[in-house]
Write an enzyme that holds these catalytic residues in place. Structure first.
Site, short mmCIF file in Angstrom:
data_model
loop_
_atom_site.label_atom_id
_atom_site.label_comp_id
_atom_site.label_asym_id
_atom_site.label_seq_id
_atom_site.Cartn_x
_atom_site.Cartn_y
_atom_site.Cartn_z
N GLY A 125 50.87 -29.70 15.80
CA GLY A 125 51.33 -29.21 15.11
C GLY A 125 52.61 -28.40 14.83
N ALA A 169 48.35 -22.89 16.22
CA ALA A 169 46.99 -22.27 15.53
C ALA A 169 47.11 -21.87 14.04
CB ALA A 169 46.37 -21.33 15.68
N LYS A 186 41.42 -23.78 13.91
CA LYS A 186 42.90 -24.44 15.04
C LYS A 186 42.10 -25.89 13.60
CE LYS A 186 44.01 -25.28 18.74
NZ LYS A 186 45.64 -25.99 18.21
N GLY A 242 45.51 -30.45 11.41
CA GLY A 242 46.07 -31.34 11.46
C GLY A 242 44.88 -32.24 12.87
N GLU A 252 42.37 -30.45 22.04
CA GLU A 252 43.38 -28.51 22.02
C GLU A 252 42.57 -28.36 22.36
OE1 GLU A 252 46.20 -29.16 18.03
OE2 GLU A 252 43.97 -28.26 18.05
N LYS A 308 50.94 -17.59 9.38
CA LYS A 308 49.10 -17.79 10.06
C LYS A 308 48.53 -16.80 10.14
CE LYS A 308 50.41 -22.53 9.61
NZ LYS A 308 50.13 -23.05 10.81
#
Length: 232
Positions: free
Chosen positions: A29, A85, A96, A99, A105, A123
């Site tokens: 990210g 996140a 999450k 992406g 992750e 976020k």
């Protein structure tokens, strides 16, 4: 002040948590990749660390900036991971995976002693699911079954597309982007999702983050908020 001054301040604060000779989980990210670039500068100045990337994109960038990389088989554990996140609730639980690197992750997070999340203020949400999307990674063979089971749970799954084709994760799987309403009981939903045959992982990261560093776009470049998980 530059438009991304908040991101620079966020990354600078995160670097304060990096010990010498550590194994560092390298997330995915925008904010996490900015951290990787800054970490590479510290390595060039003599910082001795090794990185474990959460995605092929992160691995490519880490190599470009000179960060030595290792796999999980080469590390007993990861000292600290820095990741991004897509949603952060008041308990520091996360969504999450926008992406597409959610499973890697989550594996790296599980192998880490500490997890620090880097985000912009946009976020932060009052309850997980507020942005209306929950990624779920599934085995390609199981897509049809998973879509039916997810729909039965009240999710609205769609296969993620890229360039007119199904998006394929680094693990060779598909992502089902589930339309969701705010989630009052994310832990119960996580258990239900993981019970579906073919589901490899979900974007719910519950009880993972030790702290969250929050940079505010358009705010003071020195103003980074630090949120710390309270014991429950």
């Amino acid at each position: 002040m530059a438009a991304d001054a908040w991101l620079t301040a966020l990354v600078t604060r995160a670097l304060n948590f990096v010990p010498d000779r550590a194994v560092i989980g390298l997330g995915s990210g925008r904010a996490a990749l900015a951290f990787v670039r800054a970490l590479g500068e510290r390595v060039a100045q003599g910082l001795r660390i090794r990185g474990v990337p959460t995605s092929e994109e992160t691995a490519r960038l880490a190599r470009e900036v000179g960060i030595p990389l290792i796999g999980l088989e080469d590390a007993d554990s990861i000292d600290i991971t820095f990741d991004g996140a897509d949603e952060v609730d008041p308990q520091l639980d996360l969504i999450k995976g926008y992406g597409g690197a959610l499973v890697r992750e989550k594996i790296v997070a599980a192998a880490s002693r500490r997890e620090i999340i880097l985000v912009g203020g946009e976020k932060l949400v009052p309850v997980l699911g507020s942005r209306g999307k929950l990624p779920v990674e599934v085995v390609p063979f199981a897509v049809a079954l998973c879509k039916r089971r997810l729909a039965a749970l009240g999710c609205r799954p769609e296969v993620r597309q890229r360039d007119g084709r199904a998006f394929v994760s680094d693990g060779g799987n598909y992502i089902l982007d589930c339309g969701v309403d705010p989630l009052p009981h994310p832990a119960a939903l996580e258990n239900s999702l993981r019970a579906i045959p073919g589901v490899v992982g979900t974007g719910l990261f519950l009880g993972v983050a030790e702290r969250v560093l929050v940079g505010e776009a358009g705010g003071d470049a020195s103003g980074v908020r630090e949120l710390v998980r309270t014991k429950r």
